[in-house]
Design a protein around this motif. Structure first.
Motif, PDB file in Angstrom:
ATOM      1  N   ASP A 103      -9.319 -24.518  -5.944  1.00 38.70           N
ATOM      2  CA  ASP A 103      -9.091 -23.164  -5.438  1.00 38.70           C
ATOM      3  C   ASP A 103     -10.102 -22.172  -6.004  1.00 38.70           C
ATOM      4  N   LEU A 104     -10.499 -22.353  -7.267  1.00 34.43           N
ATOM      5  CA  LEU A 104     -11.487 -21.452  -7.862  1.00 34.43           C
ATOM      6  C   LEU A 104     -12.849 -21.614  -7.191  1.00 34.43           C
ATOM      7  N   LEU A 105     -13.234 -22.859  -6.922  1.00 40.31           N
ATOM      8  CA  LEU A 105     -14.531 -23.101  -6.305  1.00 40.31           C
ATOM      9  C   LEU A 105     -14.572 -22.630  -4.859  1.00 40.31           C
ATOM     10  N   THR A 106     -13.446 -22.734  -4.166  1.00 39.45           N
ATOM     11  CA  THR A 106     -13.404 -22.287  -2.771  1.00 39.45           C
ATOM     12  C   THR A 106     -13.002 -20.820  -2.657  1.00 39.45           C
ATOM     13  N   GLN A 107     -12.721 -20.197  -3.802  1.00 42.17           N
ATOM     14  CA  GLN A 107     -12.322 -18.787  -3.837  1.00 42.17           C
ATOM     15  C   GLN A 107     -11.086 -18.525  -2.990  1.00 42.17           C
ATOM     16  N   GLN A 108     -10.186 -19.489  -2.986  1.00 41.76           N
ATOM     17  CA  GLN A 108      -8.916 -19.358  -2.263  1.00 41.76           C
ATOM     18  C   GLN A 108      -7.789 -19.859  -3.165  1.00 41.76           C
ATOM     19  N   LEU A 109      -6.851 -19.015  -3.443  1.00 43.10           N
ATOM     20  CA  LEU A 109      -5.706 -19.417  -4.246  1.00 43.10           C
ATOM     21  C   LEU A 109      -4.609 -19.920  -3.317  1.00 43.10           C
ATOM     22  N   SER A 110      -4.436 -21.234  -3.283  1.00 43.74           N
ATOM     23  CA  SER A 110      -3.467 -21.850  -2.383  1.00 43.74           C
ATOM     24  C   SER A 110      -2.158 -22.110  -3.118  1.00 43.74           C
ATOM     25  N   GLY A 111      -1.129 -21.402  -2.724  1.00 42.20           N
ATOM     26  CA  GLY A 111       0.185 -21.631  -3.308  1.00 42.20           C
ATOM     27  C   GLY A 111       0.703 -23.020  -2.980  1.00 42.20           C
ATOM     28  N   TRP A 112       0.338 -23.537  -1.803  1.00 45.75           N
ATOM     29  CA  TRP A 112       0.787 -24.863  -1.403  1.00 45.75           C
ATOM     30  C   TRP A 112       0.205 -25.934  -2.319  1.00 45.75           C
ATOM     31  N   ASN A 113      -1.098 -25.850  -2.630  1.00 45.72           N
ATOM     32  CA  ASN A 113      -1.721 -26.815  -3.528  1.00 45.72           C
ATOM     33  C   ASN A 113      -1.046 -26.804  -4.895  1.00 45.72           C
ATOM     34  N   LEU A 114      -0.770 -25.617  -5.387  1.00 40.44           N
ATOM     35  CA  LEU A 114      -0.126 -25.498  -6.697  1.00 40.44           C
ATOM     36  C   LEU A 114       1.290 -26.071  -6.667  1.00 40.44           C
ATOM     37  N   LEU A 115       1.997 -25.825  -5.560  1.00 38.21           N
ATOM     38  CA  LEU A 115       3.370 -26.315  -5.448  1.00 38.21           C
ATOM     39  C   LEU A 115       3.408 -27.841  -5.446  1.00 38.21           C
ATOM     40  N   ILE A 116       2.562 -28.474  -4.618  1.00 43.43           N
ATOM     41  CA  ILE A 116       2.539 -29.931  -4.541  1.00 43.43           C
ATOM     42  C   ILE A 116       2.102 -30.529  -5.872  1.00 43.43           C
ATOM     43  N   ALA A 117       1.104 -29.924  -6.492  1.00 40.88           N
ATOM     44  CA  ALA A 117       0.647 -30.421  -7.788  1.00 40.88           C
ATOM     45  C   ALA A 117       1.761 -30.303  -8.829  1.00 40.88           C
ATOM     46  N   ALA A 118       2.488 -29.189  -8.791  1.00 39.15           N
ATOM     47  CA  ALA A 118       3.573 -28.978  -9.748  1.00 39.15           C
ATOM     48  C   ALA A 118       4.700 -29.991  -9.531  1.00 39.15           C
ATOM     49  N   VAL A 119       5.001 -30.291  -8.269  1.00 34.15           N
ATOM     50  CA  VAL A 119       6.040 -31.279  -7.976  1.00 34.15           C
ATOM     51  C   VAL A 119       5.629 -32.654  -8.496  1.00 34.15           C
ATOM     52  N   ALA A 120       4.344 -33.003  -8.323  1.00 34.97           N
ATOM     53  CA  ALA A 120       3.851 -34.283  -8.812  1.00 34.97           C
ATOM     54  C   ALA A 120       3.919 -34.343 -10.335  1.00 34.97           C
ATOM     55  N   VAL A 121       3.567 -33.251 -10.984  1.00 33.32           N
ATOM     56  CA  VAL A 121       3.653 -33.191 -12.444  1.00 33.32           C
ATOM     57  C   VAL A 121       5.099 -33.356 -12.900  1.00 33.32           C
ATOM     58  N   PHE A 122       6.020 -32.707 -12.195  1.00 33.14           N
ATOM     59  CA  PHE A 122       7.439 -32.816 -12.530  1.00 33.14           C
ATOM     60  C   PHE A 122       7.909 -34.264 -12.381  1.00 33.14           C
TER      61      PHE A 122
END
Length: 292
Positions: A103-122
């Motif tokens: 998201d930093l490299l594409t200059q787009q903060l994606s809530g969806w990416n963070l949500l899926i990543a957080a679910v995987a971490v959980f």
């Protein structure tokens, strides 16, 4: 996603092989050098030495230096501080790093990416969060260094592939390994010790890890990373945790909570499936010209 699933199954054996046969027995820097050298040998015969712009070759070398070279230096050191299950546990943060870097490299903060990543971490955290060894903080920091390198390399290669869609991958991926080889050679030359493999099993493990797990595995993983969404890629990174623990349990009889393994694995698989369906839906919507 089939490529990522295949490589996940392939890499599931690597954690235990390193922890059982190499860690503390063979110099970690020699192990890294051997693995990267053998992987490079797989693709050097196919390498396109001419016709590729120098900038593109150096970019691939830089990605390989970070994603494979630096990552392995951190990764192999972690097995000197932690058990195999602990190393697996601490890799659960890779998806968050991947999503944030992307998201930093594409200059787009994606809530969806963070949500899926957080679910995987959980899901991965469910599997094993019990008593940890005394080297907790040091080992944790070392594994996070490996996680950051691996996450950055995946994102960087995705962006490289998107800007070079016609590049013959098999003929140019050797530059990736050459970059990693430079890092591994320098580390071994400056920090290595003359503690080499002394059994047939250890040499066989190095050959497997170098030719198959690294030579074939990283090529297919990076190729697969260009075929899925960033959210799915983040979730697939954590699929290594239950797969690695399952192999460790079945082949080396390490104590693992089967209930946690099952529940955590279900959560991770669910994250991958939901992410895939969501992004396929977005793709169809965009293709139809409908508002997203």
């Amino acid at each position: 996603m089939p490529l990522l699933i295949f490589v996940t199954a392939l890499w599931a054996f690597s954690f235990s092989l390193i922890g059982v046969y190499l860690a503390g027995q063979v110099d970690s820097y020699f192990s890294v050098l051997s693995r990267v050298f053998l992987a490079a040998l797989v693709f050097l015969p196919l390498l396109q030495w001419r016709g590729l712009p120098a900038r593109s070759a150096f970019a691939l070398m830089g990605i390989g230096a970070v994603q494979l070279g630096l990552m392995y230096l951190f990764y192999y050191q972690s097995f000197l501080l932690l058990s195999v299950p602990e190393v697996l546990l601490f890799t659960i943060f890779t998806p968050l790093y991947l999503a944030l870097i992307y998201d930093l490299l594409t200059q787009q903060l994606s809530g969806w990416n963070l949500l899926i990543a957080a679910v995987a971490v959980f899901g991965a955290a469910i599997i094993r969060w019990d008593h940890l060894s005394g080297e907790f903080w040091r080992g944790f920091c070392v594994v996070q260094g490996a996680n950051l390198c691996f996450a950055f390399g995946q994102v960087a290669y995705r962006r490289f592939a998107q800007t070079h869609p016609r590049l013959p991958v098999r003929q140019t991926f050797g530059w990736f390994y050459l970059g990693a080889l430079l890092v591994a050679t320098g580390a071994w030359w400056g920090l290595g010790t003359p503690n080499y493999p002394h059994t047939v099993e250890q040499w066989a493990v190095l050959l497997w890890l170098g030719i198959v797990a690294s030579g074939l595995g990283y090529f297919l993983w990076n190729k697969g990373a260009t075929q899925v969404s960033a959210a799915t890629l983040a979730a697939m990174n954590n699929a290594l945790v239950p797969a690695g623990l399952l192999v460790n349990l079945l082949l080396w009889n390490r104590e693992t909570d089967l209930t946690r393994l099952f529940v955590g694995g279900v959560v991770i698989v669910a994250a991958v499936v939901v992410s895939g369906r969501y992004n396929r839906g977005r793709t169809r919507t965009a293709a139809a010209g409908l508002p997203d």
